[in-house]
Design a protein around this motif. Structure first.
Motif, PDB file in Angstrom:
ATOM      1  N   ASN A 118      12.732  -7.822   6.918  1.00  0.00           N
ATOM      2  CA  ASN A 118      13.720  -6.789   6.638  1.00  0.00           C
ATOM      3  C   ASN A 118      13.672  -6.403   8.253  1.00  0.00           C
ATOM      4  O   ASN A 118      12.174  -7.156   8.877  1.00  0.00           O
ATOM      5  N   HIS A 140      10.311   2.768   4.247  1.00  0.00           N
ATOM      6  CA  HIS A 140      11.430   3.054   4.724  1.00  0.00           C
ATOM      7  C   HIS A 140      11.874   3.669   3.047  1.00  0.00           C
ATOM      8  O   HIS A 140      12.433   3.474   2.624  1.00  0.00           O
ATOM      9  N   THR A 145      11.077   1.102   0.278  1.00  0.00           N
ATOM     10  CA  THR A 145      10.528  -0.140   0.372  1.00  0.00           C
ATOM     11  C   THR A 145       9.547   0.180   1.486  1.00  0.00           C
ATOM     12  O   THR A 145       9.413   1.196   2.031  1.00  0.00           O
ATOM     13  N   LEU A 147       7.417  -1.929   4.157  1.00  0.00           N
ATOM     14  CA  LEU A 147       7.237  -3.079   4.470  1.00  0.00           C
ATOM     15  C   LEU A 147       5.981  -3.233   5.798  1.00  0.00           C
ATOM     16  O   LEU A 147       5.206  -2.300   5.782  1.00  0.00           O
ATOM     17  N   GLY A 156       9.860  -6.971   3.033  1.00  0.00           N
ATOM     18  CA  GLY A 156       9.707  -6.242   1.994  1.00  0.00           C
ATOM     19  C   GLY A 156       9.228  -5.743   0.472  1.00  0.00           C
ATOM     20  O   GLY A 156       9.383  -7.080   0.569  1.00  0.00           O
ATOM     21  N   ARG A 158       9.272  -3.542  -2.838  1.00  0.00           N
ATOM     22  CA  ARG A 158       9.254  -2.578  -3.389  1.00  0.00           C
ATOM     23  C   ARG A 158       8.981  -1.784  -4.646  1.00  0.00           C
ATOM     24  O   ARG A 158       9.173  -0.528  -5.037  1.00  0.00           O
TER      25      ARG A 158
END
Length: 212
Positions: A118, A140, A145, A147, A156, A158
């Motif tokens: 990312n 983010h 996400t 990071l 990244g 989730r």
């Protein structure tokens, strides 16, 4: 291939084919593709067995290497030494069987739903100029996400698993947000994913002896 006694995977080849591996293909996805190809090749071999045996081909000894068994020890991410691409390939190779792992505040945390490299999100000019520590965390919000800074950029995820599975937003709200609200340098250093460093075998043996 034909089987030879007491040795594995060294017999002559009866039939083989090539498979194009896509850039972001995981081992699980590749396994499903190869299973379909292998089933068709097996039927073809049985239907033409005498011809296949007559035209068998010995395996080349050049370039052959032994593949180690997949273990949990392979799943630890080294934020200081591994690049974004290396972490991505590690996920592709073992992520469908063993979750990637790291340490956070002394606990093991599993890294789930990998989304790859990312770009650094928009931050203040002072933060942009400061070199982040490998393992540093940013949330983010737009992409939900988490990071993590590694050797050459940010990767990244989730979701993570601590005591239970948590989305990136849940992990940030429940565990990280309170640290980002404080300005203590010590707390900022603690609030990072840390590379796991196993103890030497002699230390483990001494601890086991003391417990016994």
């Amino acid at each position: 291939m034909q089987i030879r006694p007491k040795r594995f995977d060294v017999g002559p080849i009866l039939i083989q084919d090539k498979c194009l591996v896509q850039p972001h293909c995981t081992a699980q996805e590749l396994g499903a593709t190869l299973a379909k190809m292998g089933a068709k090749m097996l039927i073809s071999t049985l239907e033409n067995l005498p011809e296949r045996i007559q035209n068998k081909k010995e395996q080349s000894k050049q370039g052959a290497t032994f593949a180690p068994k997949i273990s949990v020890d392979m799943s630890w991410v080294n934020w200081e030494d591994q690049s974004c691409d290396q972490i991505g390939r590690l996920f592709q190779a073992i992520g469908s069987r063993i979750s990637l792992r790291t340490q956070w505040m002394g606990d093991t945390i599993k890294l789930l739903d990998f989304v790859g490299k990312n770009e650094i999100p928009v931050v203040s000019e002072s933060e942009r100029q400061r070199q982040p520590t490998p393992g540093s965390l940013l949330y983010h919000k737009e992409s939900n996400t988490l990071l993590v800074c590694c050797k050459d950029g940010w990767v990244g995820f989730r979701a993570v698993k601590l005591k239970k599975r948590l989305s990136a937003a849940d992990f940030y709200n429940g565990y990280l947000h309170q640290y980002f609200l404080r300005k203590s340098e010590r707390q900022q250093r603690e609030c990072v994913f840390q590379t796991y460093k196993p103890e030497p075998k002699d230390v483990k043996k001494r601890k086991l002896h003391q417990q016994v």
